[in-house]
Motif scaffolding. Structure first.
Motif, short mmCIF file in Angstrom:
data_model
loop_
_atom_site.label_atom_id
_atom_site.label_comp_id
_atom_site.label_asym_id
_atom_site.label_seq_id
_atom_site.Cartn_x
_atom_site.Cartn_y
_atom_site.Cartn_z
N GLU A 241 5.50 4.35 0.28
CA GLU A 241 6.44 5.01 0.89
C GLU A 241 6.96 6.09 -0.33
O GLU A 241 6.93 5.88 -1.43
CB GLU A 241 7.37 4.18 1.24
N GLU A 242 7.44 7.35 0.09
CA GLU A 242 8.30 8.11 -0.55
C GLU A 242 9.53 7.38 -0.82
O GLU A 242 10.48 7.03 -0.04
CB GLU A 242 8.44 9.51 0.11
N VAL A 243 9.80 7.41 -2.03
CA VAL A 243 11.01 6.64 -2.64
C VAL A 243 12.12 7.39 -3.29
O VAL A 243 11.40 8.27 -4.17
CB VAL A 243 10.89 5.32 -3.18
N PRO A 244 13.26 7.81 -3.17
CA PRO A 244 14.06 8.55 -3.82
C PRO A 244 14.30 8.17 -5.13
O PRO A 244 14.42 6.82 -5.33
CB PRO A 244 15.41 8.46 -3.13
N ALA B 28 9.81 9.69 -5.54
CA ALA B 28 8.40 9.43 -6.39
C ALA B 28 7.89 8.57 -5.44
O ALA B 28 8.46 7.61 -4.41
CB ALA B 28 8.92 8.67 -7.34
N LYS B 29 6.54 8.76 -5.45
CA LYS B 29 5.57 7.88 -4.69
C LYS B 29 5.66 6.34 -5.20
O LYS B 29 5.36 6.21 -6.39
CB LYS B 29 4.03 8.28 -4.54
N PHE B 30 6.05 5.35 -4.41
CA PHE B 30 6.15 4.03 -5.10
C PHE B 30 5.44 3.10 -4.33
O PHE B 30 5.70 2.97 -3.14
CB PHE B 30 7.76 3.73 -5.35
N ARG B 31 4.89 2.24 -4.85
CA ARG B 31 4.29 1.16 -4.22
C ARG B 31 4.73 -0.24 -4.72
O ARG B 31 4.89 -0.55 -5.96
CB ARG B 31 2.84 0.98 -4.67
#
Lengths: 178, 163
Positions: free
Chosen positions: B19-22, A2-5
């Motif tokens: 960022e791409e986060v798993p 998931a794209k996470f900010r």
């Protein structure tokens, strides 16, 4: 993936934490810059949590100033950890601060150095991630740690990109409102 | 060795808070530093958002043929003495950088401990690239910040000792 900010989107963390923990057991508190408000707010909330024993995690967001409030937090932390150790998991003091280093606005705030101040408090763990991927892993470790952890979130990331973030598709709506 | 084009795109990435986060549940151990890029000439230590600046500094140094070992401290307290000490014993040089004022910043603690642990391995005085001991006005922000150029200067300075 998931794209996470992270950064400004405090609520994104809130939702993340709620998704891993029973939301009734996660407590969120936003503290604004008012000195008295900081002291009283944190004191009251921590006492309340201790009284109720409902909360597994306390996430505190300081807006603008954290230093006036930090002594209060640690006093509360140490008092409860010594007297109520048998009952209370210390990790409820898992506080999440925003780091006020250079953020592109305001003069005096820039000189604050919370990690050095905080590191002078024996018995706490101070964590500062460099980015979202690192932050998620460290945050989960912090939450599950038996020690009181202060999680410092670099604010710089919030200034450059501060609109819209995506955690999971069904959370999109909430996150865009941040 | 990176060319200018790659460097520029890297800088954009450093600025990024996305960022791409798993999705999966994963933990990163507390109290453990991470070696972000291995190197042999200089150990560069930082934490938090300063890592972006340091990555840029290491990229610039790479253009000079200097191989920097960049370490993210991740946990400030208790900090990973072993990881830093191992690296400094290998490189013989250390640079610590943070935005906070230099006096009694956390960098001071790292420097004090590492000189004790690695005294006979040091080839150059340990450098702290930090903020000044002053509040600063908005207009002086660029002067205050320990940016990649100040870090590059420090990297070059410690390399002078081993030449």
């Amino acid at each position: 993936m998931a794209k996470f900010r992270y950064g400004w989107q405090f609520h994104a963390w809130s939702i993340l934490m709620c998704s891993f923990f029973d939301s009734d057991r996660v407590h969120f508190l936003t503290v604004f810059r008012h000195y008295l408000g900081n002291l009283l707010g944190i004191e009251v909330v921590i006492n309340g949590i201790v009284e109720e024993l409902h909360c597994e995690l306390l996430a505190v967001r300081w807006v603008r100033l954290i230093l006036p409030s930090s002594p209060s937090v640690y006093l509360s932390s140490s008092r409860h950890s010594s007297s109520d150790l048998m009952q209370i998991d210390l990790n409820m003091m898992n506080a999440k601060l925003r780091l006020h280093s250079q953020v592109g606005h305001g003069a005096l705030y820039h000189s604050q150095s919370p990690e050095a101040y905080l590191a002078h408090t024996p018995g706490i763990v101070v964590v500062m991630p460099r980015g979202p991927r690192c932050a998620k892993g460290l945050l989960l470790s912090s939450i599950r740690s038996k020690d009181p952890v202060v999680f410092l979130e670099p604010k710089v990331s919030s200034i450059f990109l501060s609109s819209g973030c995506f955690l999971h598709s069904h959370l999109h709506y909430y996150l865009n409102r941040c | 060795m990176l060319n200018t084009c790659i460097l520029k795109s890297s800088q954009i990435l450093y600025r990024s808070a996305v960022e791409e986060v798993p999705d999966a549940d994963y933990e990163i151990p507390l109290g453990k530093a991470e070696i972000i890029r291995p190197g042999s000439d200089v150990t560069v230590v930082g934490w938090g958002a300063q890592l972006r600046t340091l990555q840029a500094a290491c990229d610039l140094a790479a253009k000079d043929g200097i191989s920097c070992e960049l370490i993210d401290l991740r946990t400030i307290l208790p900090w990973d003495v072993d990881c830093i000490a191992r690296s400094v014993k290998k490189t013989g040089k250390l640079i610590v950088s943070h935005e906070a004022p230099i006096t009694c910043g956390f960098g001071a603690e790292i420097v004090a401990t590492i000189q004790e642990e690695c005294f006979f391995h040091l080839e150059a005085p340990i450098q702290r690239v930090c903020g000044y001991d002053t509040p600063f006005g908005y207009v002086f922000e660029k002067h205050y910040l320990p940016d990649e150029k100040k870090n590059l200067d420090a990297i070059r300075k410690v390399m002078e000792y081993s030449r």
